[in-house]
Design a protein around this motif. Structure first.
Motif, PDB file in Angstrom:
ATOM      1  N   GLY A  14     -10.641   5.994  -8.205  1.00  0.00           N
ATOM      2  CA  GLY A  14     -11.619   7.408  -8.042  1.00  0.00           C
ATOM      3  C   GLY A  14     -11.098   7.956  -6.814  1.00  0.00           C
ATOM      4  N   LEU A  15     -11.547   6.878  -5.623  1.00  0.00           N
ATOM      5  CA  LEU A  15     -11.544   7.333  -4.541  1.00  0.00           C
ATOM      6  C   LEU A  15      -9.952   6.754  -4.072  1.00  0.00           C
ATOM      7  N   THR A  16      -9.335   6.391  -4.071  1.00  0.00           N
ATOM      8  CA  THR A  16      -7.730   6.440  -3.490  1.00  0.00           C
ATOM      9  C   THR A  16      -6.963   7.013  -4.400  1.00  0.00           C
ATOM     10  N   GLY A  17      -7.130   6.489  -5.641  1.00  0.00           N
ATOM     11  CA  GLY A  17      -5.579   7.290  -6.612  1.00  0.00           C
ATOM     12  C   GLY A  17      -4.585   6.169  -6.898  1.00  0.00           C
ATOM     13  N   GLY A  18      -4.860   4.769  -5.855  1.00  0.00           N
ATOM     14  CA  GLY A  18      -3.918   3.861  -6.379  1.00  0.00           C
ATOM     15  C   GLY A  18      -3.224   3.865  -4.238  1.00  0.00           C
ATOM     16  N   ASN A  19      -3.699   4.499  -3.412  1.00  0.00           N
ATOM     17  CA  ASN A  19      -2.982   4.793  -2.259  1.00  0.00           C
ATOM     18  C   ASN A  19      -3.780   3.239  -1.576  1.00  0.00           C
ATOM     19  N   PRO A  20      -2.496   1.736  -1.296  1.00  0.00           N
ATOM     20  CA  PRO A  20      -3.088   0.967  -0.181  1.00  0.00           C
ATOM     21  C   PRO A  20      -4.028   1.747   1.154  1.00  0.00           C
ATOM     22  N   ARG A  21      -3.406   2.368   1.457  1.00  0.00           N
ATOM     23  CA  ARG A  21      -3.723   3.085   2.594  1.00  0.00           C
ATOM     24  C   ARG A  21      -5.226   2.674   3.010  1.00  0.00           C
ATOM     25  N   MET A  22      -5.894   3.906   1.632  1.00  0.00           N
ATOM     26  CA  MET A  22      -7.091   3.554   1.337  1.00  0.00           C
ATOM     27  C   MET A  22      -7.716   2.607   1.512  1.00  0.00           C
ATOM     28  N   LEU A  23      -7.247   1.592   0.433  1.00  0.00           N
ATOM     29  CA  LEU A  23      -7.749   0.892   0.118  1.00  0.00           C
ATOM     30  C   LEU A  23      -8.555   0.082   0.808  1.00  0.00           C
ATOM     31  N   GLU A  24      -7.710  -0.336   2.151  1.00  0.00           N
ATOM     32  CA  GLU A  24      -7.156  -1.194   3.260  1.00  0.00           C
ATOM     33  C   GLU A  24      -8.846  -0.201   4.695  1.00  0.00           C
ATOM     34  N   ARG A  25      -8.265   1.506   4.096  1.00  0.00           N
ATOM     35  CA  ARG A  25      -9.698   2.320   4.669  1.00  0.00           C
ATOM     36  C   ARG A  25     -10.556   1.640   4.229  1.00  0.00           C
ATOM     37  N   LEU A  26     -11.262   1.840   3.170  1.00  0.00           N
ATOM     38  CA  LEU A  26     -12.314   1.358   2.781  1.00  0.00           C
ATOM     39  C   LEU A  26     -12.763  -0.018   2.705  1.00  0.00           C
ATOM     40  N   TYR A  27     -11.702  -1.086   2.587  1.00  0.00           N
ATOM     41  CA  TYR A  27     -12.076  -2.445   3.220  1.00  0.00           C
ATOM     42  C   TYR A  27     -12.323  -2.259   4.317  1.00  0.00           C
ATOM     43  N   GLU A  28     -12.249  -1.862   5.379  1.00  0.00           N
ATOM     44  CA  GLU A  28     -12.265  -2.085   6.850  1.00  0.00           C
ATOM     45  C   GLU A  28     -13.601  -1.323   6.716  1.00  0.00           C
ATOM     46  N   ARG A  29     -13.881  -0.457   6.422  1.00  0.00           N
ATOM     47  CA  ARG A  29     -15.646   0.331   6.812  1.00  0.00           C
ATOM     48  C   ARG A  29     -16.684  -0.380   5.603  1.00  0.00           C
ATOM     49  N   GLY A  30     -16.290  -1.303   5.103  1.00  0.00           N
ATOM     50  CA  GLY A  30     -17.760  -1.769   4.292  1.00  0.00           C
ATOM     51  C   GLY A  30     -17.463  -1.229   2.945  1.00  0.00           C
ATOM     52  N   TRP A  31     -16.456   0.021   2.264  1.00  0.00           N
ATOM     53  CA  TRP A  31     -17.090   0.453   1.324  1.00  0.00           C
ATOM     54  C   TRP A  31     -17.889   1.431   1.597  1.00  0.00           C
ATOM     55  N   ASN A  32     -17.247   2.086   2.469  1.00  0.00           N
ATOM     56  CA  ASN A  32     -18.351   2.966   2.543  1.00  0.00           C
ATOM     57  C   ASN A  32     -17.967   4.154   2.865  1.00  0.00           C
ATOM     58  N   ALA A  33     -17.298   5.325   1.893  1.00  0.00           N
ATOM     59  CA  ALA A  33     -16.728   6.093   1.250  1.00  0.00           C
ATOM     60  C   ALA A  33     -16.290   6.598   2.486  1.00  0.00           C
ATOM     61  N   ASP A  34     -17.796   7.356   2.563  1.00  0.00           N
ATOM     62  CA  ASP A  34     -18.600   8.918   4.173  1.00  0.00           C
ATOM     63  C   ASP A  34     -18.073   8.298   5.515  1.00  0.00           C
ATOM     64  N   LYS A  35     -17.804   6.667   5.633  1.00  0.00           N
ATOM     65  CA  LYS A  35     -17.053   6.266   6.938  1.00  0.00           C
ATOM     66  C   LYS A  35     -15.625   7.165   6.838  1.00  0.00           C
ATOM     67  N   VAL A  36     -14.941   6.429   6.051  1.00  0.00           N
ATOM     68  CA  VAL A  36     -13.194   7.105   5.580  1.00  0.00           C
ATOM     69  C   VAL A  36     -12.995   8.607   5.735  1.00  0.00           C
TER      70      VAL A  36
END
Length: 334
Positions: free
Chosen positions: A213-235
């Motif tokens: 629901g956050l990424t819509g299948g976008n791998p770059r956004m998955l990577e960003r979420l993982y890098e930031r400890g799954w904190n969507a606010d930081k992304v």
């Protein structure tokens, strides 16, 4: 087909899904290519991973391959002619040290022409996200250069493939004005394939449906979420900065932006073209989405409409996180 190994946020992963996209490469191998193909889609949708896997497929079919990605500073040079391989590698090494990757992009066409002249029989040229470094205003001229390799080679060849990939909507408008290429869209990963990618991410993580629901299948956004400890606010905060979603920009378009957040097709049906241009320039939306006929898409097309993911018939947010960045910026004015 050997699945190549990639890195996502410094995690080793295997290439997954995109089987339909690989079939496009196999069709080009079988049928040849009359025009260069310009493949476009959301930033971070997986174009680069697909193209690097495609280079592996092409090598397996006896192609010599030149692949460059100036934005990421990555390259593959598989040329049997040592002199030409060394020539391009020298230019790449110089670009890496001096940050002059635009020269590399143009050199690829020159080296490819020399390779054909030297009787290379099967050649693939893949230029990934180069339009930013050569200048968006010169994108069409670059595509014409690729066309010249196909239409007016210095010698006969058995087969040649020329692909340019981009997420830059601004450059597409100029390229589309000419008949020098086939423009083919690609979308974020489909849900089933994206889940296979998600499963390769180690450690504890949010449930898949939440990540989808956050990424819509976008791998770059998955990577960003993982890098930031799954904190969507930081992304989201970083997207606001990266995409220049400034208070002045939001203040100017506040009323219209509320409509776009509710329905991205507002931009197509009645919204001001100036706002559409601004959102395209900031790589926040994909504008002018073609028919969902699978034969017109590299891999699975997006749904006809998906309100949760921010996808309309003609316009879509690049990912739900991109839409949320604009929503948060708008809320900051209230």
């Amino acid at each position: 087909m050997r699945r190549i190994e990639l890195r996502l946020a410094n995690v080793r992963i295997n290439f997954v899904d995109r089987d339909s996209a690989i079939k496009w490469i196999e069709q080009w191998i079988d049928r040849g290519m009359a025009l260069p193909h310009v493949v476009y889609g959301p930033e971070g949708c997986g174009k680069t991973a697909w193209l690097m896997q495609s280079a592996e497929v092409l090598r397996d079919h006896g192609f010599e391959v030149i692949y460059v990605n100036p934005i990421e500073g990555s390259f593959i040079v598989e040329l049997g002619i040592e002199k030409l391989r060394n020539k391009l590698m020298d230019i790449i090494r110089e670009a890496t040290s001096q940050l002059t990757w635009g020269r590399v992009a143009w050199a690829v066409i020159d080296v490819a022409r020399e390779a054909i002249e030297a009787r290379v029989r099967r050649l693939a040229v893949i230029v990934d996200d180069a339009f930013q470094v050569i200048g968006l205003d010169r994108a069409a001229i670059y595509v014409k250069g690729l066309l010249g390799l196909l239409e007016h080679p210095p010698a006969n060849y058995e087969s040649m493939i020329a692909i340019a990939a981009t997420s830059e909507g601004v450059s597409l408008r100029e390229i589309g004005r000419h008949s020098w290429s086939d423009i083919t869209p690609i979308w974020n990963m489909p849900k089933e394939g994206f889940e296979k990618l998600y499963e390769q991410i180690p450690g504890s993580k949010p449930p898949f449906e939440e990540v989808w629901g956050l990424t819509g299948g976008n791998p770059r956004m998955l990577e960003r979420l993982y890098e930031r400890g799954w904190n969507a606010d930081k992304v989201i905060e970083q997207l606001i900065l990266d995409r220049e979603v400034t208070r002045e920009f939001i203040r100017r378009w506040r009323r219209e932006m509320e409509a776009v957040l509710s329905d991205p097709d507002y931009l197509w049906n009645e919204g001001p073209r100036e706002l559409a241009n601004e959102l395209i320039k900031r790589n926040l939306i994909i504008y002018g989405i073609p028919s969902r006929d699978p034969d017109q898409w590299v891999d699975t097309p997006p749904p006809e409409k998906d309100e949760e993911l921010g996808i309309g018939r003609y316009v879509a947010w690049q990912s739900p996180l991109h839409r949320e960045a604009v929503r948060r910026a708008l809320q900051g004015l209230m």
